[in-house]
Design a protein around this motif. Structure first.
Motif, PDB file in Angstrom:
ATOM      1  N   ARG A 119       6.940  14.086  14.035  1.00  0.00           N
ATOM      2  CA  ARG A 119       7.982  13.548  14.894  1.00  0.00           C
ATOM      3  C   ARG A 119       9.068  12.821  14.115  1.00  0.00           C
ATOM      4  N   ALA A 120       8.841  12.507  12.837  1.00  0.00           N
ATOM      5  CA  ALA A 120       9.882  11.842  12.053  1.00  0.00           C
ATOM      6  C   ALA A 120       9.549  11.933  10.563  1.00  0.00           C
ATOM      7  N   VAL A 121      10.584  12.135   9.766  1.00  0.00           N
ATOM      8  CA  VAL A 121      10.471  12.086   8.304  1.00  0.00           C
ATOM      9  C   VAL A 121      11.522  11.086   7.819  1.00  0.00           C
ATOM     10  N   GLN A 122      11.056   9.956   7.317  1.00  0.00           N
ATOM     11  CA  GLN A 122      11.979   8.960   6.771  1.00  0.00           C
ATOM     12  C   GLN A 122      12.287   9.326   5.325  1.00  0.00           C
ATOM     13  N   ARG A 123      13.560   9.154   4.933  1.00  0.00           N
ATOM     14  CA  ARG A 123      13.989   9.551   3.590  1.00  0.00           C
ATOM     15  C   ARG A 123      14.669   8.396   2.874  1.00  0.00           C
ATOM     16  N   ASP A 124      14.606   8.453   1.548  1.00  0.00           N
ATOM     17  CA  ASP A 124      15.322   7.491   0.722  1.00  0.00           C
ATOM     18  C   ASP A 124      16.825   7.697   0.917  1.00  0.00           C
ATOM     19  N   VAL A 125      17.561   6.623   1.169  1.00  0.00           N
ATOM     20  CA  VAL A 125      18.987   6.749   1.486  1.00  0.00           C
ATOM     21  C   VAL A 125      19.804   7.238   0.290  1.00  0.00           C
ATOM     22  N   VAL A 126      19.291   7.045  -0.930  1.00  0.00           N
ATOM     23  CA  VAL A 126      20.023   7.462  -2.125  1.00  0.00           C
ATOM     24  C   VAL A 126      19.585   8.851  -2.591  1.00  0.00           C
ATOM     25  N   LYS A 127      18.263   9.025  -2.751  1.00  0.00           N
ATOM     26  CA  LYS A 127      17.741  10.285  -3.298  1.00  0.00           C
ATOM     27  C   LYS A 127      17.489  11.343  -2.225  1.00  0.00           C
ATOM     28  N   ASP A 128      17.469  10.955  -0.950  1.00  0.00           N
ATOM     29  CA  ASP A 128      17.207  11.868   0.166  1.00  0.00           C
ATOM     30  C   ASP A 128      15.827  12.527   0.057  1.00  0.00           C
ATOM     31  N   LEU A 129      14.873  11.814  -0.523  1.00  0.00           N
ATOM     32  CA  LEU A 129      13.507  12.321  -0.635  1.00  0.00           C
ATOM     33  C   LEU A 129      12.624  11.642   0.409  1.00  0.00           C
ATOM     34  N   PRO A 130      11.607  12.345   0.902  1.00  0.00           N
ATOM     35  CA  PRO A 130      10.762  11.767   1.960  1.00  0.00           C
ATOM     36  C   PRO A 130       9.983  10.544   1.479  1.00  0.00           C
ATOM     37  N   THR A 131       9.979   9.502   2.286  1.00  0.00           N
ATOM     38  CA  THR A 131       9.261   8.268   1.947  1.00  0.00           C
ATOM     39  C   THR A 131       8.176   7.925   2.962  1.00  0.00           C
ATOM     40  N   HIS A 132       8.208   8.550   4.140  1.00  0.00           N
ATOM     41  CA  HIS A 132       7.205   8.263   5.174  1.00  0.00           C
ATOM     42  C   HIS A 132       7.282   9.347   6.240  1.00  0.00           C
ATOM     43  N   VAL A 133       6.122   9.715   6.810  1.00  0.00           N
ATOM     44  CA  VAL A 133       6.097  10.730   7.867  1.00  0.00           C
ATOM     45  C   VAL A 133       5.272  10.235   9.050  1.00  0.00           C
ATOM     46  N   ASP A 134       5.724  10.577  10.246  1.00  0.00           N
ATOM     47  CA  ASP A 134       5.019  10.227  11.483  1.00  0.00           C
ATOM     48  C   ASP A 134       4.541  11.518  12.158  1.00  0.00           C
ATOM     49  N   PHE A 135       3.253  11.551  12.503  1.00  0.00           N
ATOM     50  CA  PHE A 135       2.692  12.701  13.212  1.00  0.00           C
ATOM     51  C   PHE A 135       2.164  12.262  14.569  1.00  0.00           C
ATOM     52  N   LEU A 136       2.384  13.109  15.562  1.00  0.00           N
ATOM     53  CA  LEU A 136       1.918  12.847  16.916  1.00  0.00           C
ATOM     54  C   LEU A 136       0.727  13.739  17.234  1.00  0.00           C
ATOM     55  N   ARG A 137      -0.397  13.131  17.646  1.00  0.00           N
ATOM     56  CA  ARG A 137      -1.545  13.920  18.100  1.00  0.00           C
ATOM     57  C   ARG A 137      -1.210  14.573  19.434  1.00  0.00           C
ATOM     58  N   LEU A 138      -1.720  15.765  19.638  1.00  0.00           N
ATOM     59  CA  LEU A 138      -1.420  16.490  20.862  1.00  0.00           C
ATOM     60  C   LEU A 138      -2.690  16.760  21.663  1.00  0.00           C
ATOM     61  N   ARG A 139      -2.627  16.447  22.939  1.00  0.00           N
ATOM     62  CA  ARG A 139      -3.679  16.883  23.855  1.00  0.00           C
ATOM     63  C   ARG A 139      -3.430  18.346  24.189  1.00  0.00           C
ATOM     64  N   ALA A 195       0.832  -1.204   0.000  1.00  0.00           N
ATOM     65  CA  ALA A 195       0.000   0.000   0.000  1.00  0.00           C
ATOM     66  C   ALA A 195       0.866   1.253   0.000  1.00  0.00           C
ATOM     67  N   ALA A 196       1.982   1.201   0.717  1.00  0.00           N
ATOM     68  CA  ALA A 196       2.884   2.349   0.756  1.00  0.00           C
ATOM     69  C   ALA A 196       3.504   2.598  -0.610  1.00  0.00           C
ATOM     70  N   ARG A 197       3.903   1.512  -1.296  1.00  0.00           N
ATOM     71  CA  ARG A 197       4.490   1.661  -2.635  1.00  0.00           C
ATOM     72  C   ARG A 197       3.465   2.230  -3.618  1.00  0.00           C
ATOM     73  N   GLN A 198       2.210   1.786  -3.486  1.00  0.00           N
ATOM     74  CA  GLN A 198       1.153   2.274  -4.365  1.00  0.00           C
ATOM     75  C   GLN A 198       0.946   3.776  -4.156  1.00  0.00           C
ATOM     76  N   ALA A 199       0.974   4.216  -2.895  1.00  0.00           N
ATOM     77  CA  ALA A 199       0.819   5.638  -2.596  1.00  0.00           C
ATOM     78  C   ALA A 199       1.930   6.445  -3.258  1.00  0.00           C
ATOM     79  N   ARG A 200       3.168   5.948  -3.187  1.00  0.00           N
ATOM     80  CA  ARG A 200       4.296   6.666  -3.772  1.00  0.00           C
ATOM     81  C   ARG A 200       4.181   6.735  -5.287  1.00  0.00           C
ATOM     82  N   ARG A 201       3.679   5.660  -5.906  1.00  0.00           N
ATOM     83  CA  ARG A 201       3.498   5.670  -7.360  1.00  0.00           C
ATOM     84  C   ARG A 201       2.490   6.732  -7.775  1.00  0.00           C
TER      85      ARG A 201
END
Length: 210
Positions: free
Chosen positions: A80-100, A20-26
């Motif tokens: 809270r985090a942005v994961q990036r492709d190790v070669v292209k340095d482009l974002p591949t996944h993001v983590d968000f934290l809900r705040l009270r 599903a993640a690969r499909q989103a990126r496509r």
């Protein structure tokens, strides 16, 4: 209280796993997850180009967003985090934290300067040098100031404004322990040059006398 908290419009992501993640990126989307805040994790995806614009703008990891997902109530989040492709340095996944509303977070708060007309040093031609246009503070998510105010009233040439001299909003605390400089009033360049010349002449005179 905070002014405009920027909206972050995302889509709920159907499916799970790497497929599903690969499909989103496509499809030009970046997969992500929203977690915390006493609710179940929510898989999301957001447009790659929009995410890149926000990352390029800076402060993405310390900006509070109003997350909008169709079918869900708006919620305040912080990345809270942005994961990036190790070669292209482009974002591949993001983590968000809900705040009270009671959550403590670190944010960069803009500094607003007032009292320019009541600063003798500026009236004499002094120059206000801003060292920190923003200050990182630990604040409560439900009570975020849109700025902190520095009053320049009474400042002379050579005076310095440090964080300890600023009235911070209730509950806000600097993330740096030491008493750091926010701004200072410097002599105009012409006056600094004249002072330097005078010091040089005095030094030469003392050398000749010796």
């Amino acid at each position: 209280m905070a002014g405009e908290i920027p909206d972050l419009v995302v889509q709920e992501r159907t499916g799970s796993g790497k497929g599903a993640a690969r499909q989103a990126r496509r499809e030009g989307l970046v997969p992500g997850i929203v977690y915390g805040g006493g609710a179940d994790p929510l898989p999301i995806q957001l447009p790659f180009n929009e995410l890149m614009r926000k990352l390029t703008k800076g402060r993405f990891l310390s900006t509070l967003f109003n997350l909008k997902v169709e079918g869900h109530e708006d919620v305040r989040v912080i990345c809270r985090a942005v994961q990036r492709d190790v070669v292209k340095d482009l974002p591949t996944h993001v983590d968000f934290l809900r705040l009270r509303r009671t959550t403590k977070i670190n944010l960069f708060i803009p500094v607003e300067f007032v009292g320019h007309d009541d600063a003798p040093g500026l009236k004499r031609g002094g120059v206000l040098t801003v060292v920190r246009p923003e200050v990182e503070l630990m604040v409560t998510a439900g009570d975020i100031p849109d700025h902190i105010t520095v009053d320049l009233t009474g400042l002379e040439i050579g005076d310095t404004v440090t964080i300890s001299s600023v009235d911070l909003p209730k509950g806000a605390k600097p993330t740096i322990d030491r008493d750091f400089v926010i701004a200072n009033v410097q002599a105009p360049s012409g006056l600094r040059s004249a002072d330097a010349e005078e010091e040089g002449e005095e030094g030469e005179g003392e050398a000749e006398e010796g």
